[in-house]
Design a protein around this motif. Structure first.
Motif, mmCIF file in Angstrom:
data_model
loop_
_atom_site.group_PDB
_atom_site.id
_atom_site.type_symbol
_atom_site.label_atom_id
_atom_site.label_comp_id
_atom_site.label_asym_id
_atom_site.label_seq_id
_atom_site.Cartn_x
_atom_site.Cartn_y
_atom_site.Cartn_z
ATOM 1 N N THR A 109 0.813 -1.216 0.000
ATOM 2 C CA THR A 109 0.000 0.000 0.000
ATOM 3 C C THR A 109 0.847 1.266 0.000
ATOM 4 O OG1 THR A 109 -0.132 -0.151 2.427
ATOM 5 C CG2 THR A 109 -1.971 -1.069 1.156
ATOM 6 N N LYS A 110 2.147 1.093 0.102
ATOM 7 C CA LYS A 110 3.040 2.250 0.047
ATOM 8 C C LYS A 110 3.109 2.787 -1.388
ATOM 9 C CE LYS A 110 4.202 2.183 4.363
ATOM 10 N NZ LYS A 110 3.814 3.296 5.264
ATOM 11 N N PRO A 111 3.403 4.093 -1.530
ATOM 12 C CA PRO A 111 3.445 4.709 -2.880
ATOM 13 C C PRO A 111 4.708 4.341 -3.659
ATOM 14 C CG PRO A 111 4.039 6.325 -1.219
ATOM 15 C CD PRO A 111 3.614 5.097 -0.465
ATOM 16 N N VAL A 112 4.944 3.063 -3.827
ATOM 17 C CA VAL A 112 6.072 2.579 -4.625
ATOM 18 C C VAL A 112 5.588 1.434 -5.504
ATOM 19 C CG1 VAL A 112 7.938 3.238 -3.040
ATOM 20 C CG2 VAL A 112 6.753 1.069 -2.716
ATOM 21 N N THR A 113 6.190 1.299 -6.652
ATOM 22 C CA THR A 113 5.783 0.240 -7.566
ATOM 23 C C THR A 113 6.329 -1.103 -7.105
ATOM 24 O OG1 THR A 113 7.730 0.542 -8.970
ATOM 25 C CG2 THR A 113 5.776 1.869 -9.479
ATOM 26 N N ARG A 114 5.709 -2.168 -7.575
ATOM 27 C CA ARG A 114 6.185 -3.502 -7.215
ATOM 28 C C ARG A 114 7.590 -3.747 -7.763
ATOM 29 N NH1 ARG A 114 1.625 -8.256 -7.274
ATOM 30 N NH2 ARG A 114 0.087 -7.239 -5.933
ATOM 31 N N SER A 115 7.866 -3.202 -8.928
ATOM 32 C CA SER A 115 9.208 -3.384 -9.494
ATOM 33 C C SER A 115 10.261 -2.710 -8.616
ATOM 34 C CB SER A 115 9.264 -2.818 -10.918
ATOM 35 O OG SER A 115 8.950 -1.432 -10.934
ATOM 36 N N SER A 116 9.914 -1.562 -8.029
ATOM 37 C CA SER A 116 10.846 -0.871 -7.130
ATOM 38 C C SER A 116 11.058 -1.677 -5.855
ATOM 39 C CB SER A 116 10.310 0.518 -6.771
ATOM 40 O OG SER A 116 10.199 1.336 -7.915
ATOM 41 N N ILE A 117 9.979 -2.299 -5.377
ATOM 42 C CA ILE A 117 10.069 -3.111 -4.161
ATOM 43 C C ILE A 117 11.009 -4.291 -4.373
ATOM 44 C CG2 ILE A 117 8.796 -4.648 -2.622
ATOM 45 C CD1 ILE A 117 6.352 -2.828 -3.004
ATOM 46 N N ILE A 118 10.772 -5.049 -5.445
ATOM 47 C CA ILE A 118 11.588 -6.238 -5.663
ATOM 48 C C ILE A 118 13.023 -5.868 -6.015
ATOM 49 C CG2 ILE A 118 11.030 -6.495 -8.124
ATOM 50 C CD1 ILE A 118 11.023 -9.535 -7.645
ATOM 51 N N THR A 119 13.202 -4.719 -6.699
ATOM 52 C CA THR A 119 14.559 -4.271 -7.027
ATOM 53 C C THR A 119 15.338 -3.949 -5.753
ATOM 54 O OG1 THR A 119 13.909 -3.364 -9.182
ATOM 55 C CG2 THR A 119 15.939 -2.518 -8.207
ATOM 56 N N SER A 120 14.707 -3.259 -4.828
ATOM 57 C CA SER A 120 15.367 -2.915 -3.565
ATOM 58 C C SER A 120 15.719 -4.168 -2.774
ATOM 59 C CB SER A 120 14.454 -2.013 -2.730
ATOM 60 O OG SER A 120 14.202 -0.792 -3.391
ATOM 61 N N LYS A 121 14.803 -5.127 -2.763
ATOM 62 C CA LYS A 121 15.038 -6.373 -2.036
ATOM 63 C C LYS A 121 16.189 -7.166 -2.662
ATOM 64 C CE LYS A 121 10.417 -7.218 -0.128
ATOM 65 N NZ LYS A 121 10.833 -7.715 1.200
ATOM 66 N N VAL A 122 16.180 -7.252 -3.981
ATOM 67 C CA VAL A 122 17.234 -7.985 -4.681
ATOM 68 C C VAL A 122 18.589 -7.328 -4.462
ATOM 69 C CG1 VAL A 122 18.136 -8.580 -6.969
ATOM 70 C CG2 VAL A 122 15.734 -9.016 -6.425
ATOM 71 N N MET A 123 18.648 -6.018 -4.561
ATOM 72 C CA MET A 123 19.913 -5.313 -4.384
ATOM 73 C C MET A 123 20.448 -5.479 -2.959
ATOM 74 S SD MET A 123 20.723 -4.206 -7.279
ATOM 75 C CE MET A 123 22.138 -3.258 -6.757
ATOM 76 N N ALA A 124 19.561 -5.478 -1.978
ATOM 77 C CA ALA A 124 19.997 -5.673 -0.589
ATOM 78 C C ALA A 124 20.564 -7.067 -0.394
ATOM 79 C CB ALA A 124 18.818 -5.438 0.355
ATOM 80 N N ALA A 125 19.905 -8.071 -0.970
ATOM 81 C CA ALA A 125 20.376 -9.454 -0.840
ATOM 82 C C ALA A 125 21.709 -9.647 -1.561
ATOM 83 C CB ALA A 125 19.337 -10.408 -1.404
ATOM 84 N N LEU A 126 21.833 -9.080 -2.757
ATOM 85 C CA LEU A 126 23.087 -9.198 -3.503
ATOM 86 C C LEU A 126 24.222 -8.472 -2.789
ATOM 87 C CD1 LEU A 126 21.913 -8.773 -7.228
ATOM 88 C CD2 LEU A 126 22.386 -10.875 -5.962
ATOM 89 N N THR A 127 23.903 -7.369 -2.136
ATOM 90 C CA THR A 127 24.912 -6.656 -1.350
ATOM 91 C C THR A 127 25.412 -7.531 -0.201
ATOM 92 O OG1 THR A 127 23.924 -4.498 -1.867
ATOM 93 C CG2 THR A 127 25.369 -4.614 0.057
ATOM 94 N N ALA A 128 24.491 -8.240 0.437
ATOM 95 C CA ALA A 128 24.866 -9.144 1.528
ATOM 96 C C ALA A 128 25.804 -10.242 1.023
ATOM 97 C CB ALA A 128 23.618 -9.764 2.148
ATOM 98 N N LEU A 129 25.504 -10.800 -0.156
ATOM 99 C CA LEU A 129 26.353 -11.835 -0.735
ATOM 100 C C LEU A 129 27.712 -11.260 -1.130
ATOM 101 C CD1 LEU A 129 23.809 -13.771 -2.992
ATOM 102 C CD2 LEU A 129 24.671 -14.418 -0.738
ATOM 103 N N LEU A 130 27.699 -10.050 -1.661
ATOM 104 C CA LEU A 130 28.954 -9.416 -2.073
ATOM 105 C C LEU A 130 29.855 -9.154 -0.876
ATOM 106 C CD1 LEU A 130 30.520 -8.266 -4.484
ATOM 107 C CD2 LEU A 130 29.397 -6.064 -4.075
#
Length: 265
Positions: A109-130
């Protein structure tokens, strides 16, 4: 950006723990190398008593086992197994946790698109792996320099170590698409362990059958350490295969997630 920071903070503790686990494995394995290389003749006679199929299945190559790179390659198989579990956990959990914890309605319900949500999640996870891999590569290099009994190719050592990151990216992408395609995941660890060990067993079976086309069936076999030691490079066909798997999995994840009916509280 706020979603990225929130997700990164959530993964920070587990990233530290996994980094410590991987470094501990390196120290435990490599601390045995000086004594093994010193008594190479006795150990070789002992290892030759094992059936060839068993040696291949557990990644043990007698011809190179008593060199630092060869011994590191043997231990690296099990380090990669742990790294794959970390990556698979991240891939499976980053989207499914919103459903399990019943917070999907709050997030969507936040004013962000689903693509932005999944992009942020993916980038955070990849940062953790990096971050995990940066710590691992630096730590393993220091350990190798301490236990070496003769000079070794640092380039080959780095390339072998870097395959952990590539393998983790592949398993992360597989976990991500799996979590989005599945309706509901009750236990992340069950799905993660089941998937990782499934591919690990396939890798062991392909090793005993001659490492033919079966190698394409498991990410654990995409990077042949013996080839890396000999050529100081990766096999292009398997590298491309890994990249294709990552791209297709992530693209599919985006495509499905954007249109998927997300169950809320």
């Amino acid at each position: 950006m706020n979603i990225f920071l929130y997700e990164w903070k959530a993964y920070r503790k587990s990233t530290i723990i996994w980094s410590i686990v991987l470094l501990t494995l390196v120290v435990l394995f490599m601390s045995m190398f000086p004594s093994i290389s010193k008594d190479a003749v006795q150990y070789k006679k002992l290892l030759e008593g094992y059936p060839e199929g068993v040696r291949k299945a557990i990644g043990l190559n007698i011809d190179s086992f008593f060199s630092l790179l060869g011994f590191y390659s043997y231990s690296f198989l099990y380090i990669t197994l742990c790294g794959a579990i970390q990556a698979m956990n991240l891939g499976v959990s980053i989207v499914s946790k919103e459903v399990r914890e019943k917070t999907a309605d709050f997030l969507l319900t936040k004013p962000v698109t689903r693509s932005s949500i999944i992009t942020s999640k993916v980038m955070a996870a990849l940062t953790a792996l990096l971050v995990t891999n940066i710590v691992f590569i630096i730590g393993s290099s220091l350990v190798a320099s301490q236990v070496k009994v003769e000079d070794f190719s640092k380039q080959a050592f780095f390339l072998i170590s870097l395959t952990l990151l590539f393998t983790q990216f592949i398993f992360f992408a597989l976990g991500l698409v799996l979590s989005i395609l599945m309706k509901k995941i009750k236990s992340v660890i069950t799905v993660s362990l089941g998937t990782v060990f499934f591919f690990f067993i396939i890798a062991m079976l392909s090793s005993t059958s001659g490492d033919g086309v079966e190698r394409y069936l498991s990410p654990f076999k995409f990077f042949d350490t013996a080839y890396i030691i000999k050529h100081s490079s990766y096999e292009l066909s398997f590298l491309i295969t890994g990249i294709v798997i990552m791209i297709v999995s992530i693209f599919t994840s985006y495509l499905v997630y954007i249109k998927k009916d997300i169950h809320t509280a």
